[in-house]
Design a protein around this motif. Structure first.
Motif, PDB file in Angstrom:
ATOM      1  N   VAL A 109     -11.073 -15.575  44.193  1.00 51.08           N
ATOM      2  CA  VAL A 109     -10.819 -16.809  43.451  1.00 51.08           C
ATOM      3  C   VAL A 109      -9.330 -17.156  43.481  1.00 51.08           C
ATOM      4  O   VAL A 109      -8.955 -18.318  43.662  1.00 51.08           O
ATOM      5  N   LEU A 110      -8.464 -16.156  43.334  1.00 55.51           N
ATOM      6  CA  LEU A 110      -7.021 -16.412  43.397  1.00 55.51           C
ATOM      7  C   LEU A 110      -6.632 -16.969  44.765  1.00 55.51           C
ATOM      8  O   LEU A 110      -5.770 -17.845  44.863  1.00 55.51           O
ATOM      9  N   THR A 111      -7.274 -16.501  45.824  1.00 55.82           N
ATOM     10  CA  THR A 111      -7.007 -17.022  47.159  1.00 55.82           C
ATOM     11  C   THR A 111      -7.461 -18.468  47.288  1.00 55.82           C
ATOM     12  O   THR A 111      -6.768 -19.296  47.893  1.00 55.82           O
ATOM     13  N   LEU A 112      -8.591 -18.807  46.704  1.00 57.15           N
ATOM     14  CA  LEU A 112      -9.070 -20.193  46.743  1.00 57.15           C
ATOM     15  C   LEU A 112      -8.151 -21.122  45.950  1.00 57.15           C
ATOM     16  O   LEU A 112      -7.850 -22.230  46.385  1.00 57.15           O
ATOM     17  N   VAL A 113      -7.676 -20.658  44.806  1.00 53.32           N
ATOM     18  CA  VAL A 113      -6.726 -21.444  44.008  1.00 53.32           C
ATOM     19  C   VAL A 113      -5.436 -21.627  44.806  1.00 53.32           C
ATOM     20  O   VAL A 113      -4.878 -22.729  44.863  1.00 53.32           O
ATOM     21  N   ARG A 114      -4.978 -20.569  45.448  1.00 53.70           N
ATOM     22  CA  ARG A 114      -3.769 -20.636  46.277  1.00 53.70           C
ATOM     23  C   ARG A 114      -3.945 -21.652  47.407  1.00 53.70           C
ATOM     24  O   ARG A 114      -3.033 -22.403  47.725  1.00 53.70           O
ATOM     25  N   HIS A 115      -5.127 -21.687  48.003  1.00 50.29           N
ATOM     26  CA  HIS A 115      -5.415 -22.649  49.072  1.00 50.29           C
ATOM     27  C   HIS A 115      -5.246 -24.084  48.571  1.00 50.29           C
ATOM     28  O   HIS A 115      -4.613 -24.910  49.241  1.00 50.29           O
ATOM     29  N   VAL A 116      -5.790 -24.371  47.413  1.00 53.93           N
ATOM     30  CA  VAL A 116      -5.677 -25.716  46.841  1.00 53.93           C
ATOM     31  C   VAL A 116      -4.214 -26.045  46.565  1.00 53.93           C
ATOM     32  O   VAL A 116      -3.729 -27.131  46.919  1.00 53.93           O
ATOM     33  N   LEU A 117      -3.492 -25.120  45.943  1.00 52.65           N
ATOM     34  CA  LEU A 117      -2.090 -25.366  45.604  1.00 52.65           C
ATOM     35  C   LEU A 117      -1.230 -25.539  46.856  1.00 52.65           C
ATOM     36  O   LEU A 117      -0.331 -26.401  46.880  1.00 52.65           O
ATOM     37  N   MET A 118      -1.498 -24.780  47.903  1.00 52.91           N
ATOM     38  CA  MET A 118      -0.718 -24.914  49.131  1.00 52.91           C
ATOM     39  C   MET A 118      -0.995 -26.250  49.815  1.00 52.91           C
ATOM     40  O   MET A 118      -0.098 -26.844  50.415  1.00 52.91           O
ATOM     41  N   GLN A 119      -2.208 -26.744  49.715  1.00 50.81           N
ATOM     42  CA  GLN A 119      -2.490 -28.071  50.279  1.00 50.81           C
ATOM     43  C   GLN A 119      -1.764 -29.162  49.497  1.00 50.81           C
ATOM     44  O   GLN A 119      -1.269 -30.123  50.082  1.00 50.81           O
ATOM     45  N   LEU A 120      -1.682 -29.008  48.181  1.00 50.05           N
ATOM     46  CA  LEU A 120      -0.924 -29.967  47.376  1.00 50.05           C
ATOM     47  C   LEU A 120       0.568 -29.878  47.726  1.00 50.05           C
ATOM     48  O   LEU A 120       1.263 -30.893  47.741  1.00 50.05           O
ATOM     49  N   LYS A 121       1.035 -28.671  48.013  1.00 50.24           N
ATOM     50  CA  LYS A 121       2.436 -28.492  48.413  1.00 50.24           C
ATOM     51  C   LYS A 121       2.713 -29.194  49.740  1.00 50.24           C
ATOM     52  O   LYS A 121       3.716 -29.879  49.904  1.00 50.24           O
ATOM     53  N   GLU A 122       1.808 -29.034  50.702  1.00 50.11           N
ATOM     54  CA  GLU A 122       1.982 -29.657  52.013  1.00 50.11           C
ATOM     55  C   GLU A 122       2.042 -31.177  51.924  1.00 50.11           C
ATOM     56  O   GLU A 122       2.703 -31.823  52.727  1.00 50.11           O
ATOM     57  N   LYS A 123       1.369 -31.739  50.924  1.00 46.42           N
ATOM     58  CA  LYS A 123       1.381 -33.195  50.750  1.00 46.42           C
ATOM     59  C   LYS A 123       2.550 -33.658  49.893  1.00 46.42           C
ATOM     60  O   LYS A 123       2.727 -34.847  49.667  1.00 46.42           O
ATOM     61  N   GLY A 124       3.342 -32.709  49.367  1.00 45.20           N
ATOM     62  CA  GLY A 124       4.551 -33.056  48.629  1.00 45.20           C
ATOM     63  C   GLY A 124       4.375 -33.259  47.136  1.00 45.20           C
ATOM     64  O   GLY A 124       5.277 -33.771  46.472  1.00 45.20           O
ATOM     65  N   TYR A 125       3.244 -32.838  46.560  1.00 43.85           N
ATOM     66  CA  TYR A 125       2.994 -33.034  45.135  1.00 43.85           C
ATOM     67  C   TYR A 125       3.551 -31.910  44.270  1.00 43.85           C
ATOM     68  O   TYR A 125       3.670 -32.067  43.061  1.00 43.85           O
TER      69      TYR A 125
END
Length: 129
Positions: free
Chosen positions: A71-87
């Motif tokens: 679950v922590l890896t899935l949360v990290r995936h979401v957060l890293m995608q938001l990071k890549e988009k600059g949010y």
């Protein structure tokens, strides 16, 4: 995923009507947890930025019992995608990966001024693959 009830039997939390594997059967459940955690952190922030770890997202979403490596890896995936988009941005300077959302970010504006975690969920669902 809805609301999860946790009953304590004195030693271990017992989640009624919910299995831990339910969180990753549908990716929208992960997005729901992340959106609730981000909304709670930003909505009640008193400063200009909030910094957090993946575990803190689960704690603010009141789902700390989900803090398993998957679950922590899935949360990290979401957060890293938001990071890549600059949010949001990532601070790894002290050996711990912390995510930071600051005033001026579209994510901050939606969480701070929106009606609830549903607005954050809609935004994240649109932005994350």
């Amino acid at each position: 995923m809805g609301q999860v009830k946790v009953n304590h039997d004195g030693t271990n939390p017992v989640v009624t009507g919910f299995k831990i594997t339910d969180i990753y059967k549908d990716f929208k459940n992960v997005l729901d947890v992340v959106s609730r955690g981000l909304w709670a952190m930003v909505k009640y922030a008193k400063g200009n930025c909030v910094s957090f770890t993946t575990r803190k997202v689960l704690e603010y979403a009141e789902c700390e019992f989900l803090a398993t490596p998957v679950v922590l890896t899935l949360v990290r995936h979401v957060l890293m995608q938001l990071k890549e988009k600059g949010y949001l941005w990532v601070d790894e300077s002290r050996g711990v990966r912390k995510y930071v959302v600051c005033r001026g970010s579209l994510l901050w504006d939606i969480a701070k001024n929106g009606d609830g975690p549903e607005d954050v969920f809609a935004f994240i669902e649109k932005e994350v693959e």
